[in-house]
Design a protein around this motif. Structure first.
Motif, PDB file in Angstrom:
ATOM      1  N   HIS A   1       9.374  10.614  -3.626  1.00 26.25           N
ATOM      2  CA  HIS A   1       9.180   9.177  -3.782  1.00 26.25           C
ATOM      3  C   HIS A   1       8.554   8.573  -2.530  1.00 26.25           C
ATOM      4  CE1 HIS A   1      13.130   9.344  -1.700  1.00 26.25           C
ATOM      5  NE2 HIS A   1      12.684   8.251  -1.109  1.00 26.25           N
ATOM      6  N   GLY A   2       8.252   7.294  -2.623  1.00 21.18           N
ATOM      7  CA  GLY A   2       7.726   6.526  -1.503  1.00 21.18           C
ATOM      8  C   GLY A   2       8.375   5.163  -1.466  1.00 21.18           C
ATOM      9  N   ASP A   3       7.618   4.163  -1.045  1.00 22.97           N
ATOM     10  CA  ASP A   3       8.176   2.819  -0.892  1.00 22.97           C
ATOM     11  C   ASP A   3       8.632   2.200  -2.203  1.00 22.97           C
ATOM     12  OD1 ASP A   3       7.701   3.003   1.788  1.00 22.97           O
ATOM     13  OD2 ASP A   3       5.892   1.753   1.780  1.00 22.97           O
TER      14      ASP A   3
ATOM     15  N   ALA B   1       0.841  -1.182   0.000  1.00 28.91           N
ATOM     16  CA  ALA B   1       0.000   0.000   0.000  1.00 28.91           C
ATOM     17  C   ALA B   1       0.882   1.240   0.000  1.00 28.91           C
ATOM     18  CB  ALA B   1      -0.897  -0.010   1.243  1.00 28.91           C
ATOM     19  N   ALA B   2       0.342   2.328  -0.535  1.00 26.89           N
ATOM     20  CA  ALA B   2       1.124   3.546  -0.642  1.00 26.89           C
ATOM     21  C   ALA B   2       1.468   4.088   0.736  1.00 26.89           C
ATOM     22  CB  ALA B   2       0.332   4.596  -1.415  1.00 26.89           C
ATOM     23  N   ALA B   3       2.664   4.625   0.854  1.00 22.59           N
ATOM     24  CA  ALA B   3       3.086   5.247   2.099  1.00 22.59           C
ATOM     25  C   ALA B   3       3.112   6.750   1.916  1.00 22.59           C
ATOM     26  CB  ALA B   3       4.484   4.747   2.483  1.00 22.59           C
ATOM     27  N   THR B   4       3.303   7.481   2.994  1.00 21.18           N
ATOM     28  CA  THR B   4       3.488   8.904   2.862  1.00 21.18           C
ATOM     29  C   THR B   4       4.768   9.155   2.095  1.00 21.18           C
ATOM     30  OG1 THR B   4       4.646   8.923   4.969  1.00 21.18           O
ATOM     31  CG2 THR B   4       2.280   9.397   5.008  1.00 21.18           C
ATOM     32  N   LEU B   5       4.876  10.312   1.484  1.00 22.03           N
ATOM     33  CA  LEU B   5       5.970  10.559   0.558  1.00 22.03           C
ATOM     34  C   LEU B   5       6.786  11.775   0.979  1.00 22.03           C
ATOM     35  CD1 LEU B   5       3.716   9.842  -2.412  1.00 22.03           C
ATOM     36  CD2 LEU B   5       5.844   8.625  -2.051  1.00 22.03           C
ATOM     37  N   PRO B   6       7.566  11.656   2.028  1.00 15.55           N
ATOM     38  CA  PRO B   6       8.423  12.769   2.402  1.00 15.55           C
ATOM     39  C   PRO B   6       9.502  12.979   1.350  1.00 15.55           C
ATOM     40  CG  PRO B   6       9.022  10.822   3.664  1.00 15.55           C
ATOM     41  CD  PRO B   6       7.775  10.474   2.887  1.00 15.55           C
ATOM     42  N   LEU B   7       9.992  14.188   1.240  1.00 14.51           N
ATOM     43  CA  LEU B   7      11.060  14.474   0.297  1.00 14.51           C
ATOM     44  C   LEU B   7      12.375  14.041   0.907  1.00 14.51           C
ATOM     45  CD1 LEU B   7      11.939  15.741  -2.362  1.00 14.51           C
ATOM     46  CD2 LEU B   7      12.141  17.925  -1.184  1.00 14.51           C
ATOM     47  N   ALA B   8      12.907  12.916   0.417  1.00  8.16           N
ATOM     48  CA  ALA B   8      14.179  12.420   0.941  1.00  8.16           C
ATOM     49  C   ALA B   8      15.305  13.282   0.387  1.00  8.16           C
ATOM     50  CB  ALA B   8      14.375  10.968   0.527  1.00  8.16           C
ATOM     51  N   SER B   9      16.284  13.603   1.217  1.00  7.00           N
ATOM     52  CA  SER B   9      17.296  14.562   0.804  1.00  7.00           C
ATOM     53  C   SER B   9      18.709  13.997   0.785  1.00  7.00           C
ATOM     54  CB  SER B   9      17.262  15.772   1.736  1.00  7.00           C
ATOM     55  OG  SER B   9      17.495  15.370   3.068  1.00  7.00           O
ATOM     56  N   ALA B  10      18.920  12.760   1.184  1.00  9.19           N
ATOM     57  CA  ALA B  10      20.275  12.234   1.222  1.00  9.19           C
ATOM     58  C   ALA B  10      20.251  10.733   1.064  1.00  9.19           C
ATOM     59  CB  ALA B  10      20.946  12.608   2.548  1.00  9.19           C
ATOM     60  N   ALA B  11      21.423  10.173   0.725  1.00  9.01           N
ATOM     61  CA  ALA B  11      21.556   8.724   0.623  1.00  9.01           C
ATOM     62  C   ALA B  11      22.801   8.306   1.383  1.00  9.01           C
ATOM     63  CB  ALA B  11      21.673   8.301  -0.839  1.00  9.01           C
ATOM     64  N   ARG B  12      22.751   7.137   1.976  1.00  5.51           N
ATOM     65  CA  ARG B  12      23.921   6.657   2.691  1.00  5.51           C
ATOM     66  C   ARG B  12      24.156   5.199   2.324  1.00  5.51           C
ATOM     67  NH1 ARG B  12      19.723   6.195   6.419  1.00  5.51           N
ATOM     68  NH2 ARG B  12      19.584   4.195   7.480  1.00  5.51           N
TER      69      ARG B  12
END
Length: 361
Positions: free
Chosen positions: A109-111, A36-47
């Motif tokens: 994006h989301g999941d 199911a769709a999740a909330t879509l916060p704006l992700a700002s970094a990757a690790r």
């Protein structure tokens, strides 16, 4: 699904349709049900993460891309700030894969980000994958799993635009614009090449893409007029890209971008509702339907012989569609905008049990 290719050099076909598009069958055991769709916060970094228990390169997406060697020489897993992971791989020695991961993690994006992987290719590899003249391309598994692979060139000088555009195709592979078997004007597109539901109708209001037959999604449609390419460019625009390439269309307005964001946060999902009950002679029953997106609605009522029915769909007291009187089976159908509707069933003669199948597509 066939590859969606991004060609900035106009006048060159991004990929001929007779090229091999994918292996005959995806490897067994990789189909994954879309959550199911999740909330879509704006992700700002990757690790970079520690080694994960799951495979780092997904066979389904790689096989869909027809890659002879399914796993690149080097694969790293990255995560957005919420811990959702994805893989980036390359055969190029010494390349900094985190550069590409940061761009992907910073998209809206989301999941679904956990169902994409990125291949950073040499120019020669990209031609083999995407065709001559394409700056990048996306392959999506069409088994319903939602897996996909983005293929970009390490030499791309506009890599952010390419990655954002191709991630738009990945979202298209998750969302329903029209859906299987649904026609809107002349449009009848497969999932993965139909954009998203609210966005499609917002784009229609802005650009009359359907009423004026300005877009298509068939193999004969020119690349510049493909509906999925317009969706992918609108998605890139929503992420801050202002180099607008599709000159046949104006950039998306605020309402169109808001509709696209709404689709990402609350995806439209086709569903069927069955309404059962009994109606008295001359009696009437009402069921309220709350629709959150434009919907192709079809209601079919069935009852025993001798019971004549009338169906009516109304909004704010105004009739939208209906059928009545011809027998024990009645059907009402309409394309309706989001809102609250009242579906009324009335007996015109006789009493007894009924069943109404309500298809929301």
């Amino acid at each position: 699904m066939p590859p969606a290719c991004w060609a900035r050099r106009w006048g060159q076909a991004p990929l001929s349709r007779d090229r091999r598009l994918r292996r005959a069958a995806l490897l067994a055991g990789v189909a994954i049900t879309t959550p199911a769709a999740a909330t879509l916060p704006l992700a700002s970094a990757a690790r970079t993460l520690n080694p994960q228990p799951q495979p780092t390169w997904t066979a389904a997406a790689a096989a869909a891309a027809s890659i002879d060697d399914l796993t690149p020489a080097r694969v790293e897993r990255f995560a957005d700030k919420h811990g959702r992971t994805f893989a980036v791989g390359s055969d190029i020695a010494g390349i900094d894969l985190s550069r590409y991961a940061r761009i992907v993690a910073a998209t809206i994006h989301g999941d679904e980000i956990e169902r994409v992987q990125v291949l950073v290719a040499t120019d020669e590899q990209l031609v083999d994958l995407c065709g001559r003249g394409a700056a990048a391309c996306y392959y999506g598994a069409d088994d319903g799993s939602g897996w996909g692979q983005i293929n970009v060139a390490a030499s791309d000088r506009d890599i952010r635009h390419s990655l954002l555009h191709e991630y738009g195709h990945h979202l298209d592979n998750q969302l329903v614009g029209l859906g299987r078997g649904v026609r809107f004007g002349q449009l009848s597109c497969a999932v993965g090449a139909d954009g998203s539901r609210r966005w499609l109708f917002a784009r229609e209001r802005q650009s009359q893409i359907v009423a004026r037959r300005r877009v298509g999604c068939s193999a004969s449609t020119p690349w510049r007029r493909l509906l999925p390419e317009l969706f992918a460019e609108d998605y890139a625009y929503a992420n801050g890209i202002r180099e607008w390439e599709l000159r046949l269309f104006a950039p998306p307005r605020r309402a169109t971008l808001a509709a696209l964001r709404a689709d990402l946060a609350r995806p439209f999902r086709p569903r069927t509702v069955v309404w059962r009950g009994r109606v008295a002679a001359g009696g009437a029953l009402v069921r309220t339907l709350a629709l959150t997106a434009p919907t192709f609605l079809r209601a079919t009522a069935e009852a025993r012989r001798g019971l004549r029915l009338a169906l009516s769909l109304a909004r704010r007291g105004r009739r939208v569609a209906g059928a009545s009187g011809s027998g024990a089976s009645e059907r009402a159908a309409a394309l309706v905008p989001a809102g609250r509707y009242q579906l009324s069933l009335r007996s015109l003669g006789g009493s007894g049990a009924f069943r109404v199948r309500i298809e929301l597509r």
